[in-house]
Design a protein around this motif. Structure first.
Motif, PDB file in Angstrom:
ATOM      1  N   TRP A   1      58.890  41.132  62.558  1.00 37.81           N
ATOM      2  CA  TRP A   1      59.828  42.223  62.310  1.00 37.81           C
ATOM      3  C   TRP A   1      60.625  42.544  63.570  1.00 37.81           C
ATOM      4  N   CYS A   2      59.932  42.504  64.709  1.00 33.61           N
ATOM      5  CA  CYS A   2      60.607  42.767  65.988  1.00 33.61           C
ATOM      6  C   CYS A   2      61.637  41.683  66.280  1.00 33.61           C
ATOM      7  N   PHE A   3      61.284  40.431  65.978  1.00 38.56           N
ATOM      8  CA  PHE A   3      62.220  39.320  66.170  1.00 38.56           C
ATOM      9  C   PHE A   3      63.465  39.508  65.302  1.00 38.56           C
ATOM     10  N   LEU A   4      63.245  39.853  64.014  1.00 40.51           N
ATOM     11  CA  LEU A   4      64.370  40.076  63.099  1.00 40.51           C
ATOM     12  C   LEU A   4      65.234  41.232  63.595  1.00 40.51           C
ATOM     13  N   ALA A   5      64.602  42.297  64.069  1.00 41.46           N
ATOM     14  CA  ALA A   5      65.365  43.447  64.582  1.00 41.46           C
ATOM     15  C   ALA A   5      66.252  43.034  65.749  1.00 41.46           C
TER      16      ALA A   5
ATOM     17  N   PHE B   1      62.874  47.527  63.345  1.00 39.02           N
ATOM     18  CA  PHE B   1      62.065  48.018  64.466  1.00 39.02           C
ATOM     19  C   PHE B   1      60.972  48.969  63.970  1.00 39.02           C
ATOM     20  N   GLU B   2      61.338  49.861  63.061  1.00 34.84           N
ATOM     21  CA  GLU B   2      60.342  50.795  62.533  1.00 34.84           C
ATOM     22  C   GLU B   2      59.245  50.052  61.767  1.00 34.84           C
ATOM     23  N   LYS B   3      59.620  48.993  61.045  1.00 34.64           N
ATOM     24  CA  LYS B   3      58.621  48.192  60.331  1.00 34.64           C
ATOM     25  C   LYS B   3      57.687  47.505  61.318  1.00 34.64           C
ATOM     26  N   ALA B   4      58.256  47.010  62.408  1.00 33.02           N
ATOM     27  CA  ALA B   4      57.431  46.360  63.435  1.00 33.02           C
ATOM     28  C   ALA B   4      56.386  47.333  63.963  1.00 33.02           C
ATOM     29  N   ILE B   5      56.824  48.555  64.215  1.00 37.91           N
ATOM     30  CA  ILE B   5      55.906  49.581  64.735  1.00 37.91           C
ATOM     31  C   ILE B   5      54.878  49.960  63.680  1.00 37.91           C
ATOM     32  N   ASP B   6      55.331  50.110  62.430  1.00 43.41           N
ATOM     33  CA  ASP B   6      54.412  50.447  61.334  1.00 43.41           C
ATOM     34  C   ASP B   6      53.322  49.382  61.173  1.00 43.41           C
ATOM     35  N   GLU B   7      53.686  48.131  61.437  1.00 47.00           N
ATOM     36  CA  GLU B   7      52.723  47.036  61.287  1.00 47.00           C
ATOM     37  C   GLU B   7      51.873  46.832  62.535  1.00 47.00           C
ATOM     38  N   GLY B   8      51.990  47.750  63.493  1.00 46.64           N
ATOM     39  CA  GLY B   8      51.095  47.721  64.629  1.00 46.64           C
ATOM     40  C   GLY B   8      51.583  46.948  65.830  1.00 46.64           C
ATOM     41  N   TYR B   9      52.867  46.540  65.823  1.00 49.39           N
ATOM     42  CA  TYR B   9      53.408  45.859  67.008  1.00 49.39           C
ATOM     43  C   TYR B   9      53.877  46.929  67.981  1.00 49.39           C
ATOM     44  N   LEU B  10      53.055  47.208  68.996  1.00 50.63           N
ATOM     45  CA  LEU B  10      53.307  48.358  69.876  1.00 50.63           C
ATOM     46  C   LEU B  10      53.468  47.953  71.336  1.00 50.63           C
ATOM     47  N   LEU B  11      53.764  46.687  71.576  1.00 49.02           N
ATOM     48  CA  LEU B  11      53.945  46.226  72.949  1.00 49.02           C
ATOM     49  C   LEU B  11      55.198  46.862  73.562  1.00 49.02           C
ATOM     50  N   GLU B  12      55.281  46.786  74.877  1.00 50.08           N
ATOM     51  CA  GLU B  12      56.374  47.470  75.582  1.00 50.08           C
ATOM     52  C   GLU B  12      57.751  46.998  75.142  1.00 50.08           C
ATOM     53  N   ASP B  13      57.872  45.684  74.834  1.00 51.21           N
ATOM     54  CA  ASP B  13      59.208  45.167  74.540  1.00 51.21           C
ATOM     55  C   ASP B  13      59.823  45.788  73.297  1.00 51.21           C
TER      56      ASP B  13
END
Length: 467
Positions: free
Chosen positions: A344-348, A364-376
């Protein structure tokens, strides 16, 4: 055609099975030696022909009603049909007569293990060890597996070492040892162990291979390469050695050499889709995006459910300015793995680059919802929010990001910009000053997203004071 297990039993098994099955079809009653019945049982159980195995047991009971050795085989057959209670009861009936027989205790241990009763399985195997004459290697191996089932890796390692000491060519024991060392993160011990095995068996390709993987685990890739080279010299058909050597070369950024090895691995026709993906990834690291795309596409032809290959191809298409296709491929990866926040982060990132800010915000919000919380993800999301000058979104993203990564200097710079834009000038300047004292180069990031800041006198003074 010769049966698969003829080499194990000898060619006689084909004749025996034909004779036995013909007897059943014709309703005959033929006599068999005990050894022949045992061979037939092993043959049918090995090939999962359990009904025929049961008929062998019937014949054995008719012809040798007092032979308790065959009861052990019957218990093994019962366990194969999940009749473990009956199997254990049968063994209990013959224990007084067969308690001296290591096969009895090994069979009982196997059934107890099947029931998840690992401790009692270990006790049975220890009894087998007491009465065994020449089966110690197999018993040590089985004991190690029971301790592995109990996650007692230290004891499993001790037993596997005994196995290897009895037979340095025992491939199963070597690989289980490597597995236990990995699970217990005892990588230095693994290096020491496999080095000692090689001292005793210098032409053992599997020992060299496991030494190589152990060096990989401690990130000593140069020594890993040497070990894999020895494995390949000893056995030129050792596909895993080529594959792992290529992986070590990748870690050393020697991508061109890795590509050649991966291509050689393709000749073994194993893991084709994964190897094509790795070749594509190597070309991508060499900035050869056309060839990268070729091999990502090859991977997808072999396995169109490989989400990472869709992402790899999407990245290559992006670098080749094929924007629409890049988006399609990225979305395909997400269809396959909708819970992968990285995708999701890549697509964003693509959507932000292609001036699709609303879509990028959702991704980006989907990436966060799915637990991708790294700094980038927070940095990229904050940059997008600042670029589209959405004050509410900027504040939300930066605050959430700093809650998870409070020491992130880049987010602190973005926070300063957001504060300036919302007219909180004192707090904005204080935040910026604290960051620049620690990392003056970040003034460039500040100016990039807030060029008006250079018009402010206090910022000009701040920059001057850092020179």
């Amino acid at each position: 055609m010769e049966n698969l297990d003829d080499n194990f039993f000898g060619s006689n098994i084909s004749e025996l099975s034909i004779r036995f099955e013909t007897m059943l079809k014709k309703g005959q009653a033929l006599f068999y030696e005990v050894d022949d019945l045992e061979e037939l049982l092993e043959h049918y159980m090995m090939n999962q022909q359990l009904e025929l195995a049961a008929r062998v047991i019937e014949t054995a009971k008719e012809q040798y009603p007092y032979n308790k050795q065959l009861s052990i085989k019957e218990a093994e057959l019962l366990s194969l049909t999940d009749k473990t209670t009956e199997a254990l009861a049968l063994l209990d009936d013959v224990e007084n007569l067969e308690g001296f027989n290591p096969d009895f205790h090994m069979t009982k241990a196997s059934i107890l293990s099947q029931c998840g009763n690992y401790q009692n399985a270990i006790e049975s195997l220890n009894r087998a060890l007491e009465c065994a004459v020449d089966e110690h290697e197999v018993i040590y191996m089985n004991l190690a597996m029971e301790h592995l089932n109990m996650e007692d890796y230290g004891q499993a390692i001790k037993l596997l070492k005994k196995c290897v000491q009895l037979n340095y060519e025992n491939e199963d024991a070597l690989y289980e040892l490597a597995y236990c060392f990995e699970l217990s993160k005892r990588y230095d011990d693994a290096v020491d162990m496999f080095t000692r095995v090689i001292d005793q068996a210098p032409y053992n390709a599997h020992a060299w291979f496991n030494l190589g993987t152990s060096y990989q685990a401690i990130e000593d890739f140069d020594k890993a390469l040497v070990a894999f080279d020895y494995a390949i010299v000893i056995d030129e058909s050792f596909q895993a050695a080529y594959f792992n050597k290529a992986g070590a070369l990748v870690r050393l950024n020697r991508y061109a050499e890795a590509i050649e090895l991966y291509k050689r691995s393709l000749s073994f026709e194993i893991l084709d889709s994964l190897i094509y993906f790795y070749i594509g990834d190597c070309y991508d690291n060499l900035d050869d995006h056309r060839n990268a795309l070729v091999y990502f596409e090859k991977a997808l032809k072999k396995d169109d459910c490989m989400a990472e290959a869709w992402v790899g191809a999407s990245s290559s298409l992006d670098m080749l300015n094929r924007e629409l296709e890049a988006l399609i491929y990225a979305k395909k990866a997400i269809e396959l793995e909708p819970e992968n926040g990285d995708y999701w982060c890549f697509l964003a990132g693509l959507q932000a680059k292609y001036d699709l800010p609303d879509d990028a915000v959702v991704s980006f919000e989907k990436a966060i919802d799915e637990g991708y919380l790294l700094e980038d993800v927070w940095e990229d999301f904050a940059q997008l929010a600042l670029t589209i000058k959405n004050a509410e979104l900027s504040e939300s993203v930066i605050v959430r990001g700093l809650e998870i990564h409070p020491d992130n200097k880049l987010l602190q710079v973005y926070q300063s910009i957001a504060l300036y834009r919302s007219n909180n000038e004192d707090e904005a300047f204080e935040t910026l000053a604290q960051v620049l004292v620690q990392d003056p180069a970040l003034i460039e990031e500040f100016i990039l997203f807030y060029p008006k800041g250079m018009e402010r006198q206090e910022i000009q003074y701040l920059i001057e004071s850092m020179k």
